[in-house]
Design a protein around this motif. Sequence first.
Motif, mmCIF file in Angstrom:
data_model
loop_
_atom_site.group_PDB
_atom_site.id
_atom_site.type_symbol
_atom_site.label_atom_id
_atom_site.label_comp_id
_atom_site.label_asym_id
_atom_site.label_seq_id
_atom_site.Cartn_x
_atom_site.Cartn_y
_atom_site.Cartn_z
ATOM 1 N N GLY A 66 0.793 -1.232 0.000
ATOM 2 C CA GLY A 66 0.000 0.000 0.000
ATOM 3 C C GLY A 66 0.812 1.261 0.000
ATOM 4 O O GLY A 66 0.369 2.289 -0.498
ATOM 5 N N ASP A 125 7.535 -7.317 1.061
ATOM 6 C CA ASP A 125 7.041 -5.945 0.860
ATOM 7 C C ASP A 125 6.663 -5.882 -0.617
ATOM 8 O O ASP A 125 7.518 -5.969 -1.489
ATOM 9 C CB ASP A 125 8.170 -4.969 1.214
ATOM 10 C CG ASP A 125 7.839 -3.513 0.882
ATOM 11 O OD1 ASP A 125 6.781 -3.228 0.276
ATOM 12 O OD2 ASP A 125 8.676 -2.640 1.219
ATOM 13 N N THR A 126 5.354 -5.768 -0.866
ATOM 14 C CA THR A 126 4.866 -5.975 -2.235
ATOM 15 C C THR A 126 4.433 -4.660 -2.867
ATOM 16 O O THR A 126 3.502 -4.023 -2.404
ATOM 17 C CB THR A 126 3.658 -6.932 -2.208
ATOM 18 O OG1 THR A 126 2.611 -6.334 -1.439
ATOM 19 C CG2 THR A 126 4.030 -8.272 -1.593
ATOM 20 N N GLN A 131 -0.319 -1.955 -7.892
ATOM 21 C CA GLN A 131 -1.356 -0.933 -8.019
ATOM 22 C C GLN A 131 -2.672 -1.562 -8.493
ATOM 23 O O GLN A 131 -2.663 -2.650 -9.068
ATOM 24 C CB GLN A 131 -0.954 0.089 -9.085
ATOM 25 C CG GLN A 131 0.436 0.643 -8.943
ATOM 26 C CD GLN A 131 0.774 1.587 -10.075
ATOM 27 O OE1 GLN A 131 0.872 1.179 -11.223
ATOM 28 N NE2 GLN A 131 0.965 2.858 -9.755
ATOM 29 N N THR A 132 -3.742 -0.808 -8.322
ATOM 30 C CA THR A 132 -5.034 -1.237 -8.873
ATOM 31 C C THR A 132 -4.865 -1.593 -10.358
ATOM 32 O O THR A 132 -5.418 -2.573 -10.855
ATOM 33 C CB THR A 132 -6.063 -0.080 -8.748
ATOM 34 O OG1 THR A 132 -6.107 0.335 -7.394
ATOM 35 C CG2 THR A 132 -7.448 -0.517 -9.197
ATOM 36 N N ASP A 172 4.953 6.383 -9.734
ATOM 37 C CA ASP A 172 5.761 6.353 -8.512
ATOM 38 C C ASP A 172 7.213 6.707 -8.828
ATOM 39 O O ASP A 172 7.711 6.391 -9.911
ATOM 40 C CB ASP A 172 5.749 4.945 -7.892
ATOM 41 C CG ASP A 172 4.491 4.686 -7.082
ATOM 42 O OD1 ASP A 172 4.173 5.507 -6.208
ATOM 43 O OD2 ASP A 172 3.822 3.674 -7.341
ATOM 44 N N ARG A 202 4.437 8.587 -4.653
ATOM 45 C CA ARG A 202 3.865 9.124 -5.887
ATOM 46 C C ARG A 202 4.609 10.367 -6.374
ATOM 47 O O ARG A 202 5.043 11.192 -5.577
ATOM 48 C CB ARG A 202 2.393 9.491 -5.659
ATOM 49 C CG ARG A 202 1.511 8.363 -5.177
ATOM 50 C CD ARG A 202 1.225 7.316 -6.189
ATOM 51 N NE ARG A 202 0.648 7.832 -7.416
ATOM 52 C CZ ARG A 202 0.114 7.056 -8.365
ATOM 53 N NH1 ARG A 202 0.088 5.744 -8.215
ATOM 54 N NH2 ARG A 202 -0.384 7.580 -9.442
ATOM 55 N N ARG A 212 -5.596 5.643 -1.874
ATOM 56 C CA ARG A 212 -5.227 6.621 -2.882
ATOM 57 C C ARG A 212 -6.280 7.682 -3.033
ATOM 58 O O ARG A 212 -7.439 7.375 -3.245
ATOM 59 C CB ARG A 212 -5.139 5.903 -4.227
ATOM 60 C CG ARG A 212 -3.799 5.460 -4.565
ATOM 61 C CD ARG A 212 -3.896 4.530 -5.738
ATOM 62 N NE ARG A 212 -3.979 5.267 -6.990
ATOM 63 C CZ ARG A 212 -3.831 4.692 -8.155
ATOM 64 N NH1 ARG A 212 -3.619 3.391 -8.232
ATOM 65 N NH2 ARG A 212 -3.901 5.388 -9.260
HETATM 66 C C1 WTA Z 1 1.647 2.709 -3.413
HETATM 67 C C2 WTA Z 1 -2.593 -0.897 -3.833
HETATM 68 C C3 WTA Z 1 5.606 1.517 -1.825
HETATM 69 C C4 WTA Z 1 2.239 3.250 -4.694
HETATM 70 C C5 WTA Z 1 -2.097 -2.313 -4.132
HETATM 71 C C6 WTA Z 1 1.266 2.815 -5.750
HETATM 72 C C7 WTA Z 1 3.448 1.185 -2.546
HETATM 73 C C8 WTA Z 1 -0.057 2.927 -5.027
HETATM 74 C C9 WTA Z 1 3.540 -0.195 -2.238
HETATM 75 C C10 WTA Z 1 -1.125 2.015 -5.566
HETATM 76 C C11 WTA Z 1 4.767 -0.671 -1.668
HETATM 77 C C12 WTA Z 1 1.582 0.210 -3.080
HETATM 78 N N1 WTA Z 1 5.761 0.213 -1.491
HETATM 79 N N2 WTA Z 1 4.473 2.016 -2.338
HETATM 80 N N3 WTA Z 1 4.930 -1.941 -1.304
HETATM 81 N N4 WTA Z 1 2.364 -0.762 -2.580
HETATM 82 N N5 WTA Z 1 2.212 1.395 -3.048
HETATM 83 O O1 WTA Z 1 -3.923 1.342 -6.508
HETATM 84 O O2 WTA Z 1 2.305 4.648 -4.610
HETATM 85 O O3 WTA Z 1 -4.520 1.406 -4.046
HETATM 86 O O4 WTA Z 1 1.297 3.601 -6.905
HETATM 87 O O5 WTA Z 1 -2.999 -0.315 -5.019
HETATM 88 O O6 WTA Z 1 0.255 2.580 -3.664
HETATM 89 O O7 WTA Z 1 -2.277 2.078 -4.779
HETATM 90 P P1 WTA Z 1 -3.531 1.157 -5.100
#
Ligand code: WTA
Length: 654
Positions: free
Chosen positions: A393, A417-418, A421-422, A511, A526, A537
């Motif tokens: 996230g 640590d994954t 994005q959507t 990002d 971001r 987001r």
């Molecule tokens: C951020 C959530 C750093 C990032 C699955 C991305 C992260 C946005 C990470 C997507 C992580 C998600 N390390 N940043 N492990 N995981 N992000 O669409 O900025 O709700 O572009 O998807 O969350 O958010 P979304």
Amino acid sequence: MSESSIESILQETRLFPPSAEFSQNAQIKSLEDYQALYDRAQADPQKFWADLAQQLHWFQTWDTVLDWSNPPFAKWFVNGKTNLSYNCLDRHLTPDRRDKPAIVWEGEPGDSITLTYAQLHVEVCKFANVLKQMGVQKGDRVALYMPMIPEAAIAMLACARIGAPHTVIFGGFSAEALRDRLIDCQVKVVITADGGWRKDAIVPLKEQVDKALADDRVPVEKVLVAKRTGQEIVMQRDRDFWWHDLKETVSADCPAEPMDSEDMLFILYTSGSTGKPKGVVHTTGGYNLYVHMTTKWIFDLQETDVFWCTADVGWITGHSYVVYGPLSNGATSVMYEGAPRASNPGCFWDVIEKHKVSIFYTAPTAIRAFIKMGDQHPNDRDLSSLRLLGTVGEPINPEAWMWYHKVIGGEKCPIVDTWWQTETGGIMITALPGAIPTKPGSATLPFPGILADVVDLDGNSVGVNEGGYLAVRYPWPGMMRTVFGDPDRFRRTYWQHIPVKDGQYTYFAGDGARRDEDGYFWVMGRVDDVINVAGHRLGTMEVESALVSHPAVAEAAVVGKPDEIKGQDIVAFVTLEGTYQPSDELAKELKKHVVLEIGAIARPGEIRFADALPKTRSGKIMRRLLRDLASGNAISGDTSTLEDRSVLEKLREG
Ligand code: WTA
């Protein structure tokens, strides 16, 4: 530099390899195995994915693995026929799996339900027949506005079974936000509940649906209501129906519809830097394969695992790693209705202890909140069932990582640590826990088949440890296919920031990142006008539009500022219409107004009244300056393009 930040830099260089025992039993056992997979995928991505796709059921096999002849619009497994609900259910009705728990659900008040694969199959088939009876046909859109109850997963799977794309709208969104999505998506049927439990209170979901449907532009014909909280609600004749009533009269026989691999599976709205939230479109075959493989390898699924992803099904993480990924693999997935709250600060650890959770996947913002609540809560529980931890996230700060590692993982569980994005459908950059040593704060390496890179705006890879834009250089099966109703926005948002070179399209994630000397990715957050509040987001534009829709507000500019728990918090700079005066009451009212327009997740932490906003001579708000002001930092960078320098001085004083 303060001591704590020096310490975190030192920790960042530490390497945490998985234990020999973990690696031995893992799906992918060593860095060499990972590298071999990665190389194989890079050499021939299509063959790589096609080989893996054999693990799913296909009613009819595909002609072409990837059609990329019309970039950026990809087609995967062209002419293949499959069904996600079949892959999640029917495939597991074998003697050894049919009685295995598929969903283990825990309600906030402490009630719980277990559904085996056989039972879940029956529930999904019945509800699919209910949907058909309500006139839902293949291709019709169905919206879910639900609490975290088993019916949410059942409804999603039922939609997938009959080929009706679902759009899940997070239960924390307001009636206004719900209405906008129902209109944009031209939804025919809404599935909701009377209410849901959230932090010891009832969220009146059905009431919100009624409000949204009061708008004539909403095309919804029927509302199906699951009973959860039991409070009085209004049921409109011939429009609203109880789930439990309808279920009584339908058959449990509903064969899964053979869907084209590229048939739309779902639409999920997400925030971008401009305009209203966009409907991210995912399709059937590629998405299924991608969540199947990522769940299997990243969470190292074994037959006896109990997997708990704490996300709400209203977000992509809930789609991919509460419902579809785990069930496609025949795993046991835990679903929890509640959230950590003052009255029960140990609730997550209770769930782990009670259901013997072995894999736990949550967000850094939750971890930081737990740190604040104190170690006694996890320490009082038996967490020995855990063997693997994950986060998603937002970037995780090394201190939170170390706490997670020590206090929750007992120093024995790898942490994945994954990053994803959507839009990407599934996890893109991550450790494979038995293979890749981790570094606190780094998402480590790309999943096999994902050609991730850090680039400059010309599309050239930047050097080691240089900052740049996170990008992907080749399509992958789980990628979004388009923005619902707006293909040009899809092209503009993701495929035009980095120029097309020699016909090569590069996906722009939005990002910032760098890659270290080991090739590890460090995602920095971001680079656009998207704020990440507690892992959610939000587009600054969305919050600004909500604010200016209030009669008192002339102009609004929204920025993020660092927040200890939420990662970022919202600060809104607001100028007022002539007759209005700044006051604490008005600030409160404006916050409430944003909650009404969008939902509680968008409530600004701070409203700052201003006489004017800093703008360039061409009239663009200089958010960079506002970000510095909001964070209490010195103004950095060039201010020569400011139209009126006195504005800045006044804002500083204010
Ligand atoms: C951020 C959530 C750093 C990032 C699955 C991305 C992260 C946005 C990470 C997507 C992580 C998600 N390390 N940043 N492990 N995981 N992000 O669409 O900025 O709700 O572009 O998807 O969350 O958010 P979304």
